[in-house]
Design an enzyme around this catalytic site. Structure first.
Site, PDB file in Angstrom:
ATOM      1  N   ASP A  61       0.821  -1.212   0.000  1.00  0.00           N
ATOM      2  CA  ASP A  61       0.000   0.000   0.000  1.00  0.00           C
ATOM      3  C   ASP A  61       0.855   1.262   0.000  1.00  0.00           C
ATOM      4  O   ASP A  61       2.019   1.245   0.407  1.00  0.00           O
ATOM      5  CB  ASP A  61      -0.884   0.055   1.249  1.00  0.00           C
ATOM      6  CG  ASP A  61      -2.083  -0.873   1.164  1.00  0.00           C
ATOM      7  OD1 ASP A  61      -2.163  -1.668   0.205  1.00  0.00           O
ATOM      8  OD2 ASP A  61      -2.932  -0.812   2.068  1.00  0.00           O
ATOM      9  N   HIS A 112      -5.930   2.540  -4.253  1.00  0.00           N
ATOM     10  CA  HIS A 112      -5.927   2.767  -2.804  1.00  0.00           C
ATOM     11  C   HIS A 112      -6.594   4.100  -2.459  1.00  0.00           C
ATOM     12  O   HIS A 112      -6.463   4.595  -1.347  1.00  0.00           O
ATOM     13  CB  HIS A 112      -4.479   2.757  -2.294  1.00  0.00           C
ATOM     14  CG  HIS A 112      -4.347   2.603  -0.804  1.00  0.00           C
ATOM     15  ND1 HIS A 112      -5.184   1.805  -0.055  1.00  0.00           N
ATOM     16  CD2 HIS A 112      -3.453   3.148   0.078  1.00  0.00           C
ATOM     17  CE1 HIS A 112      -4.812   1.858   1.218  1.00  0.00           C
ATOM     18  NE2 HIS A 112      -3.783   2.670   1.331  1.00  0.00           N
ATOM     19  N   HIS A 116      -4.792   9.693   0.935  1.00  0.00           N
ATOM     20  CA  HIS A 116      -4.826   8.772   2.076  1.00  0.00           C
ATOM     21  C   HIS A 116      -5.519   9.460   3.252  1.00  0.00           C
ATOM     22  O   HIS A 116      -4.899   9.791   4.262  1.00  0.00           O
ATOM     23  CB  HIS A 116      -3.396   8.367   2.451  1.00  0.00           C
ATOM     24  CG  HIS A 116      -3.314   7.043   3.137  1.00  0.00           C
ATOM     25  ND1 HIS A 116      -3.682   6.853   4.453  1.00  0.00           N
ATOM     26  CD2 HIS A 116      -2.913   5.825   2.683  1.00  0.00           C
ATOM     27  CE1 HIS A 116      -3.498   5.589   4.782  1.00  0.00           C
ATOM     28  NE2 HIS A 116      -3.036   4.941   3.715  1.00  0.00           N
ATOM     29  N   HIS A 207       3.828  -2.270   3.194  1.00  0.00           N
ATOM     30  CA  HIS A 207       3.846  -0.901   2.667  1.00  0.00           C
ATOM     31  C   HIS A 207       5.182  -0.623   1.981  1.00  0.00           C
ATOM     32  O   HIS A 207       6.241  -0.951   2.531  1.00  0.00           O
ATOM     33  CB  HIS A 207       3.622   0.109   3.790  1.00  0.00           C
ATOM     34  CG  HIS A 207       2.271   0.001   4.431  1.00  0.00           C
ATOM     35  ND1 HIS A 207       1.983  -0.957   5.372  1.00  0.00           N
ATOM     36  CD2 HIS A 207       1.130   0.717   4.253  1.00  0.00           C
ATOM     37  CE1 HIS A 207       0.714  -0.830   5.752  1.00  0.00           C
ATOM     38  NE2 HIS A 207       0.177   0.184   5.096  1.00  0.00           N
TER      39      HIS A 207
END
Length: 264
Positions: A61, A112, A116, A207
């Site tokens: 991610d 994603h 964020h 990640h």
């Protein structure tokens, strides 16, 4: 003498306003309960990323990040495996050459979100717009239409679920993670945390960027990666992207999200 009329009780007014707001809030954030591993694994195995029993899906991610992602691409080449990268749309358009390189090296690109952020307030129109912007950005840059969606922080809301469904994406969270975004993460802790939860047919969350995490935490992930992959191989498990783990075509009816008890 006529007495003044009393105003209606404040409590009644508050209840009349609060109940609809509480209902909307519950509908918005209710799906976020799937963040709980026990609930997710038992009732929504597709959302947990449970797929082929002889396979492990490797996912990353928060990229693309020019300061760290290339290191992971080289490490994965050395290990001879491919992965699924859940990318942020705003970063993808900022680093188009890196996105093309990721696709060119055989990795699967997924959505994603555009940024964020945490979805505390309902915003279905924004969710639809940002998911579609991300889909179009990845398709335009890499020539492959993304098939998977993972919300930032793993917080799935009704708006984000609907946005992914509308975009033809299937939502996948994870069944094991390295907790590799923390300041105290080490290669040993990342490897141990993955190993504690990972079972055959699972999906690993790691990640490849520290943009929304502790500075340089990705280095611990990178150092742990060979042992994670080699450990899976030693157990007789193949490692690869979600496309090889739980093909979309097998469960299109569960596309975008919270499937029933079917495995992927």
């Amino acid at each position: 003498m006529t007495r003044p009329t009393r105003p209606p009780p404040v409590r009644g007014m508050s209840t009349g306003v609060l109940l609809p707001l509480m209902t909307v809030a519950a509908a918005h954030i209710g799906p976020a309960a799937t963040w709980l591993p026990g609930l997710r694994h038992r009732f929504f195995p597709g959302l947990a990323g449970l797929g082929r029993p002889n396979h492990i899906a490797l996912t990353f991610d928060d990229g693309p990040d020019p300061g760290s992602t290339p290191w992971f691409l080289d490490a994965l080449d050395d290990l001879g495996v491919r992965a699924t990268f859940f990318l942020l749309g705003e970063s993808a358009v900022r680093y188009p050459a890196l996105v093309r390189e990721m696709a060119g090296r055989g990795h699967e690109l997924a959505v994603h979100g555009w940024t964020h952020d945490r979805p505390w307030l309902p915003s279905p129109a924004r969710d639809r717009r940002e998911v579609m912007l991300s889909v179009e950005a990845l398709y335009g840059l890499a020539g492959q239409r993304p098939r998977w969606y993972r919300p930032p922080f793993g917080i799935l809301t009704s708006g984000r679920w609907a946005a992914a469904h509308r975009a033809g994406l299937r939502t996948v969270l994870w069944s094991a993670w390295g907790k590799d975004w923390t300041e105290d993460a080490t290669a040993v802790s990342v490897r141990a945390r993955v190993g504690a939860d990972l079972r055959a047919g699972g999906t690993v969350l790691l990640h490849d960027s520290d943009r929304v995490a502790a500075p340089d935490c990705w280095r611990s992930t990178l150092a742990a990666l060979p042992d994670i992959v080699n450990g899976c191989h030693a157990a007789g498990l193949a490692v690869g992207p979600l496309a090889e783990h739980c093909p979309v075509g097998r469960s299109r009816g569960a596309a975008a999200g919270i499937s029933g008890r079917g495995s992927g």
